[in-house]
Scaffold this active site. Structure first.
Site, mmCIF file in Angstrom:
data_model
loop_
_atom_site.group_PDB
_atom_site.id
_atom_site.type_symbol
_atom_site.label_atom_id
_atom_site.label_comp_id
_atom_site.label_asym_id
_atom_site.label_seq_id
_atom_site.Cartn_x
_atom_site.Cartn_y
_atom_site.Cartn_z
ATOM 1 N N LYS A 41 48.534 -16.192 -44.656
ATOM 2 C CA LYS A 41 48.305 -14.773 -44.941
ATOM 3 C C LYS A 41 49.616 -14.083 -45.323
ATOM 4 C CE LYS A 41 44.246 -14.751 -41.971
ATOM 5 N NZ LYS A 41 43.641 -14.466 -40.658
ATOM 6 N N GLN A 80 44.779 -12.389 -34.703
ATOM 7 C CA GLN A 80 44.184 -13.685 -35.020
ATOM 8 C C GLN A 80 43.293 -14.151 -33.871
ATOM 9 O OE1 GLN A 80 44.439 -15.134 -37.980
ATOM 10 N NE2 GLN A 80 43.348 -17.015 -37.466
ATOM 11 N N ASP A 84 40.564 -6.563 -40.776
ATOM 12 C CA ASP A 84 39.523 -7.589 -40.654
ATOM 13 C C ASP A 84 38.111 -7.006 -40.682
ATOM 14 O OD1 ASP A 84 40.303 -10.246 -40.472
ATOM 15 O OD2 ASP A 84 40.925 -10.080 -38.384
#
Ligand SMILES: Nc1nc(=O)c2c([nH]1)NC[C@@H]1CN(c3ccc(C(=O)N[C@@H](CCC(=O)O)C(=O)O)cc3)C=[N+]21
Length: 289
Positions: A53, A97, A120
């Site tokens: 990322k 994460q 997200d």
């Protein structure tokens, strides 16, 4: 004729090219988007995703803010970093994460995030917006799936879509996304407890396999010409194993392989969420100036 490959790697690269121009326009107007990540623990798979990322960010010109905590971190340690990222003006969006180490409640951490910085689309407020069909950041993997189908002109409106897997990052939000008026698909949300999964899959024009069971979807379960997207991630002997068996390539019309399909699209949609949020913030600033 073997299936057409839905090449997520190439499609994601094209999207990064488009985003690079939008980031340059933002920068020219004095806005630099910055993506934060919080990695807790040292799972090698998670570390790989997070590093990927950040290299994507470097490529399109998004600044990176990389935070890490050891596997021994407490929930309070995690919440302290979340509070810092919420307060940091250089961080315009961030992700925590998943999965988090045992003992740290994911829902507590997600709820502590600023929904406006939720890159997200997994904050309860943003998942609620998806249910209510009001604008907000959308979950990256579901949007990546829709974008991949669109770019290959696989029909979605009116299609019978069978989603296998009901997790919060893929299956459940994908069902919500695909049944909006703008997508207009008919969705059946299946899972490992579904009675006669094969019969459901056989009726589908589009199959999204996100159960995390290697080889779950086989050729005899798939309607000839259907689009099959492999989103399952398992590791067998250290290598990625998807949910879709190889013989599906002989009957499907389109296949998104794993790796090389939806994974890279997920990362591209994360960047897109960061850019969109920065564009909206810049537009608001112009309006209030
Ligand atoms: N807060 C949070 N957000 C996520 O979006 C999130 C997460 N946690 N936890 C884990 C899952 C998994 N996920 C992937 C992202 C990229 C690839 C990807 O780029 N895969 C490449 C390479 C795979 C490889 O070679 O290891 C491919 O499919 O071609 C895969 C899987 C995001 N997830």
């Amino acid at each position: 004729m073997p299936a057409t490959i839905l090449d997520g790697k190439a499609t994601a690269a094209a999207i990064r090219g488009e985003l690079t121009e939008r980031v340059a326009a933002l920068a020219a107007a004095g806005h630099r988007p910055g993506l934060g990540t919080l990695l807790v623990g040292d799972d090698p798979g998670s570390r790989w995703y997070v590093n990927a990322k950040h290299s994507d960010c470097a490529q399109v010109g998004i600044a990176s803010i990389q935070r890490e905590l050891p596997a021994t971190a407490t929930e309070a340690d995690v919440l302290a970093v979340v509070a810092e990222l919420n307060a940091d003006p250089a961080c315009t969006g961030y992700i925590v994460q998943l999965p988090l180490p045992k003992g740290i409640e994911e829902s507590t951490v997600l709820e502590a995030m600023d929904p406006a910085k939720d890159a997200d689309g997994l904050h309860p407020v943003n998942l609620g917006r998806l249910v209510l069909n009001v604008p907000g950041p959308l979950p990256c993997t579901p949007v990546g799936i829709v974008e991949l189908l669109r770019r290959y002109e696989v029909p979605i409106a009116g299609a019978e879509v069978v989603v296998v897997g009901r997790g919060i990052t893929v299956g459940r939000p994908l069902g919500l996304l695909l049944t909006r008026r703008t997508e207009n698909a008919t969705v059946t949300l299946c899972h490992t407890g579904t009675r006669d999964l094969a019969a459901h899959v056989r009726s589908a024009d589009v199959v999204v396999a996100a159960a995390g069971v290697p080889g779950l979807i086989t050729a005899e379960m798939v309607k000839r010409g259907a689009a099959v997207l492999d989103v399952g991630v398992s590791r067998v002997d250290g290598k990625i194993a998807g949910d879709v068996a190889l013989d599906v390539l002989d009957v499907a019309g389109h296949v998104a392989p794993n790796p090389g399909g939806v994974g890279p699209m997920t990362r591209a949609m994360l960047l897109q969420n960061v850019v969109l949020a920065a564009e909206q913030a810049a537009a608001l600033e112009v309006l209030s100036a």
